[in-house]
Design a protein around this motif. Structure first.
Motif, mmCIF file in Angstrom:
data_model
loop_
_atom_site.group_PDB
_atom_site.id
_atom_site.type_symbol
_atom_site.label_atom_id
_atom_site.label_comp_id
_atom_site.label_asym_id
_atom_site.label_seq_id
_atom_site.Cartn_x
_atom_site.Cartn_y
_atom_site.Cartn_z
ATOM 1 N N ASN A 17 0.788 -1.242 0.000
ATOM 2 C CA ASN A 17 0.000 0.000 0.000
ATOM 3 C C ASN A 17 0.817 1.288 0.000
ATOM 4 N N ALA A 18 2.117 1.202 -0.148
ATOM 5 C CA ALA A 18 2.953 2.406 -0.113
ATOM 6 C C ALA A 18 2.512 3.407 -1.176
ATOM 7 N N ARG A 19 2.381 4.683 -0.754
ATOM 8 C CA ARG A 19 2.029 5.723 -1.714
ATOM 9 C C ARG A 19 3.167 5.947 -2.705
ATOM 10 N N ASP A 20 2.800 6.233 -3.926
ATOM 11 C CA ASP A 20 3.788 6.532 -4.968
ATOM 12 C C ASP A 20 4.055 8.034 -4.930
ATOM 13 N N LEU A 21 5.196 8.429 -4.378
ATOM 14 C CA LEU A 21 5.558 9.831 -4.245
ATOM 15 C C LEU A 21 6.857 10.082 -5.015
ATOM 16 N N VAL A 41 15.401 12.824 -0.414
ATOM 17 C CA VAL A 41 14.809 12.601 0.907
ATOM 18 C C VAL A 41 14.892 13.884 1.729
ATOM 19 N N TRP A 42 16.074 14.475 1.763
ATOM 20 C CA TRP A 42 16.280 15.714 2.528
ATOM 21 C C TRP A 42 15.365 16.825 2.034
ATOM 22 N N MET A 43 15.351 17.055 0.726
ATOM 23 C CA MET A 43 14.552 18.155 0.190
ATOM 24 C C MET A 43 13.066 17.951 0.477
ATOM 25 N N SER A 44 12.578 16.737 0.279
ATOM 26 C CA SER A 44 11.156 16.479 0.521
ATOM 27 C C SER A 44 10.807 16.667 1.986
ATOM 28 N N VAL A 53 1.362 16.946 1.473
ATOM 29 C CA VAL A 53 2.006 16.227 0.363
ATOM 30 C C VAL A 53 1.531 16.791 -0.971
ATOM 31 N N ALA A 54 0.232 17.055 -1.090
ATOM 32 C CA ALA A 54 -0.314 17.564 -2.352
ATOM 33 C C ALA A 54 0.338 18.888 -2.749
ATOM 34 N N ALA A 55 0.561 19.759 -1.775
ATOM 35 C CA ALA A 55 1.172 21.062 -2.072
ATOM 36 C C ALA A 55 2.646 20.925 -2.434
ATOM 37 N N VAL A 56 3.321 19.948 -1.846
ATOM 38 C CA VAL A 56 4.770 19.821 -2.005
ATOM 39 C C VAL A 56 5.155 19.219 -3.353
ATOM 40 N N GLY A 184 13.595 2.718 7.449
ATOM 41 C CA GLY A 184 12.982 3.774 6.652
ATOM 42 C C GLY A 184 11.611 3.368 6.129
ATOM 43 N N ASP A 185 11.490 2.115 5.718
ATOM 44 C CA ASP A 185 10.185 1.619 5.279
ATOM 45 C C ASP A 185 9.183 1.688 6.427
ATOM 46 N N PHE A 186 9.626 1.329 7.624
ATOM 47 C CA PHE A 186 8.708 1.333 8.760
ATOM 48 C C PHE A 186 8.253 2.767 9.071
ATOM 49 N N ALA A 187 9.181 3.702 9.052
ATOM 50 C CA ALA A 187 8.819 5.106 9.311
ATOM 51 C C ALA A 187 7.805 5.600 8.286
ATOM 52 N N GLN A 188 8.047 5.292 7.018
ATOM 53 C CA GLN A 188 7.133 5.739 5.967
ATOM 54 C C GLN A 188 5.803 4.991 6.033
ATOM 55 N N ALA A 189 5.858 3.734 6.482
ATOM 56 C CA ALA A 189 4.634 2.948 6.605
ATOM 57 C C ALA A 189 3.696 3.550 7.639
#
Length: 353
Positions: A17-21, A41-44, A53-56, A184-189
């Motif tokens: 289910n990871a979002r495609d960003l 990663v840093w810039m985002s 997220v939509a604005a970025v 990192g996957d866990f944090a994003q999850a």
């Protein structure tokens, strides 16, 4: 152990289910040989601070097209970076983004440090951002805690401690839950879970991978968490904006001071803002001209206060003498100026027919 089971359940959910960003490398991408780009990663993460997220997305794509890697950004002009950032808000982030790029380029041979402690020493990088970069970009074990994580874990463990005291408990829990493999996957999850399922209002518990273990759901209090301390009422400050418009439609602008709110950004001529400032005192006008008061006020909310500004306009001839460090911005150029949102509102109201 339940903690390890929780982590495994969430990682399995994220894999599907990871979002495609645009800045993200998902598990399926990694399986195809892609690796996280620390610059992305840093810039985002800097852009996502207090922004959706939509604005970025469009800003991230614009920045990475203009400055594809760190060295490009480090060698850019600060004014160009501020112009590209205009509209994203919290402009100290843009200045720190530029400072950080130069610092990493000069002091770290163009490579971001991997450890939280070293990342924390860089301009604009706080505890959350350091942990996120360390975990997501470099796969190091770090407890990444943002608003989504606070909400999800306060519900999962039915923690009724109000914010901001809640943060410490969540940080400790996140440290225990985060696995050594793919932190990192866990944090994003867990952030994706908070953004798409365990939302602030009307959480969709029926499709949550932690539905069976969520203590907040079992107690019927999930939607009331996290608890929040009462907010202090924001003061209302006032000011005046003076738009000098030349006969060819150009608007007179200046640069704000290099320190303080909206530092280094562009603006039309304005008065200082304060709770007792007038909205209609033409003795404060920068020039003696035939000023026309617009019917609409500029209304804007900053982190610590609300703002109201009256807007006055005056037309001048082509040969109107301007003060030093001011400049004319033509109708075709104004959209590219480093105008923060509040100043863009003033210009739009002042130039409206």
């Amino acid at each position: 152990m339940q903690v390890k089971s929780d982590s495994r359940i969430l990682l399995d959910w994220y894999k599907l289910n990871a979002r495609d960003l645009p800045w993200r490398v998902r598990p399926c991408d990694r399986e195809n040989g892609l690796k996280a780009n620390p610059y992305h990663v840093w810039m985002s993460e800097i852009m996502l601070q207090q922004t959706t997220v939509a604005a970025v997305k469009k800003y991230f794509e614009h920045f990475t097209q203009n400055w594809p890697d760190l060295s490009d950004l480090a060698s850019a002009e600060e004014e160009d970076v501020l112009k590209a950032w205009a509209g994203l808000g919290y402009y100290s982030r843009a200045r720190n983004l530029f400072k950080c790029a130069k610092t990493v380029q000069l002091n770290h041979n163009g490579r971001f440090p991997e450890e939280e402690a070293r990342l924390l020493k860089l301009p604009g990088i706080g505890a959350y951002t350091a942990a996120a970069i360390s975990a997501i970009a470099f796969g190091r074990h770090a407890a990444v805690v943002d608003g989504n994580v606070e909400r999800v874990l306060s519900r999962r463990f039915a923690i009724e401690t109000p914010l901001p005291a809640l943060k410490k408990e969540v940080k400790e829990l996140m440290g225990e839950l985060t696995p050594d493999e793919h932190p990192g996957d866990f944090a994003q999850a867990i952030m994706d879970l908070g953004a798409t399922v365990c939302t602030p209002r009307s959480p969709n518990c029926l499709i949550c991978p932690w539905m069976d273990v969520c203590e907040g759901r079992k107690l019927g209090i999930a939607e009331t968490l996290p608890r929040k301390a009462p907010k202090k009422e924001k003061p209302l400050r006032r000011g005046m904006a003076f738009l000098v418009v030349r006969s060819d439609g150009a608007v007179l602008l200046r640069k704000r001071p290099d320190k303080g709110l909206l530092a280094g950004m562009s603006e039309p001529l304005t008065t200082p803002w304060s709770v007792d400032a007038p909205l209609d005192d033409l003795q404060l006008a920068p020039f003696t001209l035939d000023w026309d008061l617009r019917d609409e006020l500029v209304r804007h909310t900053f982190t610590h206060f609300h703002l109201e500004m009256s807007v006055y306009t005056a037309s001048v001839a082509q040969d109107f003498e301007t003060p030093e460090d001011h400049w004319w911005s033509s109708p075709s150029e104004i959209s590219g100026e480093a105008l923060p949102t509040v100043m863009r509102k003033a210009v739009e109201i002042g130039c409206r027919a």
